[in-house]
Write an enzyme that holds these catalytic residues in place. Structure first.
Site, PDB file in Angstrom:
ATOM      1  N   HIS A 104       0.847  -1.201   0.000  1.00 29.60           N
ATOM      2  CA  HIS A 104       0.000   0.000   0.000  1.00 29.60           C
ATOM      3  C   HIS A 104       0.878   1.245   0.000  1.00 29.60           C
ATOM      4  CE1 HIS A 104       1.217  -0.288   4.179  1.00 29.60           C
ATOM      5  NE2 HIS A 104       0.843   0.979   4.353  1.00 29.60           N
ATOM      6  N   ASP A 106       0.674   5.044   2.047  1.00 30.84           N
ATOM      7  CA  ASP A 106      -0.064   5.602   3.175  1.00 30.84           C
ATOM      8  C   ASP A 106      -1.019   6.709   2.715  1.00 30.84           C
ATOM      9  OD1 ASP A 106       1.200   3.898   4.948  1.00 30.84           O
ATOM     10  OD2 ASP A 106       2.905   5.255   5.201  1.00 30.84           O
ATOM     11  N   HIS A 261       4.801   0.080   0.006  1.00 31.66           N
ATOM     12  CA  HIS A 261       5.512  -0.741   0.991  1.00 31.66           C
ATOM     13  C   HIS A 261       4.589  -1.757   1.654  1.00 31.66           C
ATOM     14  CE1 HIS A 261       3.797   2.654   3.217  1.00 31.66           C
ATOM     15  NE2 HIS A 261       3.769   1.872   4.278  1.00 31.66           N
TER      16      HIS A 261
HETATM   17  C1  SIN Z   1       3.294   0.993   7.587  1.00 37.20           C
HETATM   18  O1  SIN Z   1       2.714   0.322   6.751  1.00 37.20           O
HETATM   19  O2  SIN Z   1       3.194   2.218   7.626  1.00 37.20           O
HETATM   20  C2  SIN Z   1       4.162   0.296   8.622  1.00 37.20           C
HETATM   21  C3  SIN Z   1       5.191  -0.550   8.020  1.00 37.20           C
HETATM   22  C4  SIN Z   1       5.912  -1.392   9.047  1.00 37.20           C
HETATM   23  O3  SIN Z   1       5.508  -1.399  10.219  1.00 37.20           O
HETATM   24  O4  SIN Z   1       6.868  -2.068   8.688  1.00 37.20           O
END
Ligand code: SIN
Length: 287
Positions: A104, A106, A261
């Site tokens: 995704h 953010d 990510h």
């Molecule tokens: C997130 O998706 O913002 C967090 C990623 C993570 O905790 O590794």
């Protein structure tokens, strides 16, 4: 101290050394870091024992920080801090324990999605001498650049829905996200270009994720689903990714237009993971 930029060797990502983020940076030092950020799309600093105030001060130099609406979402003293953690206190999770289950970006479901996210590791789970809970990053600008010309042409002008509900359903709909979604004034869906032009470096970026992208406006359902799956898979090809193996006191920053990510849930519930995130507010998206 001399700032050094050390690319990871992957398509994206660079480590920055020689900066002490507990202290205010000079304009020249900050300009160097900012330029590295927009070039490498993900940057990280190791061994920075920052306070929340340090994280807020440093990341706010990139732009206005988002303040969270729900008290349960935020660190008590700082509405700028979003807690990502599997720690449970008095029967209640202290933060978002399932953040990043799917690929995704953010805030994709917001009319003005986040521009930048910064995650700081306070506690990192470990097993047999290796830290766990890596975060995977993918360069959506590299993924777009590698598309054949015919596909670039096909994507011209297309818009897609980014849906909080889809994300909630796919992840099982628990925790803080469910609470946010239930609030009367929650942001639930936004329509954005499928290919975004980056507001700072001008790169074209695929804005398609497994987590949030639910439909392409104006396409029949089957075609829309297939194209989303194809483009989402394009983004996360190994050649466009970097995997961050966390150490305590890391600060990692990523670009929410030119990257996506996902987190890795390979650690047991008994191993605490605690991260504090700040996010820079973005502008309207451009195609
Ligand atoms: C997130 O998706 O913002 C967090 C990623 C993570 O905790 O590794």
């Amino acid at each position: 101290m001399t700032i050094e930029i050390k690319p990871t060797g992957s398509t994206l990502g660079a480590e920055i050394t020689g900066a002490d983020l507990t202290q205010p940076l000079t304009d020249a030092a900050f300009a160097q870091i900012r330029a590295a950020f927009y070039q490498h799309e993900v940057i990280f600093f190791r061994g920075q024992a920052l306070s929340d105030e340090d994280q807020i001060r440093f990341t706010a130099r990139f732009g206005e920080l988002r303040k969270l609406k729900l008290a349960s979402q935020a660190h008590v003293q700082h509405p700028e801090i979003f807690v990502v953690s599997n720690i449970v206190k008095e029967g209640k999770p202290i933060g978002s324990y399932d953040a990043g289950k799917l690929w995704h970006t953010d805030g994709a479901y917001l009319a003005k999605p986040h521009a930048i996210s910064a995650l700081r590791a306070l506690e990192v789970p470990a097993h047999n001498g290796r830290t766990l809970g890596d975060t995977h990053f993918a360069s959506t600008s590299a993924a777009y650049a590698a598309l054949p010309q015919s596909m670039k042409k096909r994507l011209e002008g297309l818009m897609a829905a980014q849906s909080f509900e889809q994300h909630l359903v796919k992840t099982g709909g628990t925790g803080i996200k469910k609470e946010i979604y239930a609030t009367a004034n929650a942001d639930r869906e936004a329509i954005h270009p499928l290919v975004r032009v980056h507001p700072v470096n001008g790169r074209k970026c695929l804005y398609v994720t497994e987590g949030y992208t639910s439909r392409i406006v104006g396409l029949p359902e089957d075609e829309s689903r297939e194209l989303i799956a194809e483009l989402a898979a394009q983004c996360i090809k190994p050649e466009f990714t970097y995997v961050h193996n966390w150490r305590q006191h890391d600060l990692v920053m990523w670009d929410d237009c030119s990257t996506q990510h996902r987190a890795t849930f390979d650690y047991p519930a008994s191993a605490p993971r605690l991260m504090h995130r700040t996010t820079v507010v973005g502008g309207a998206t451009v195609q």
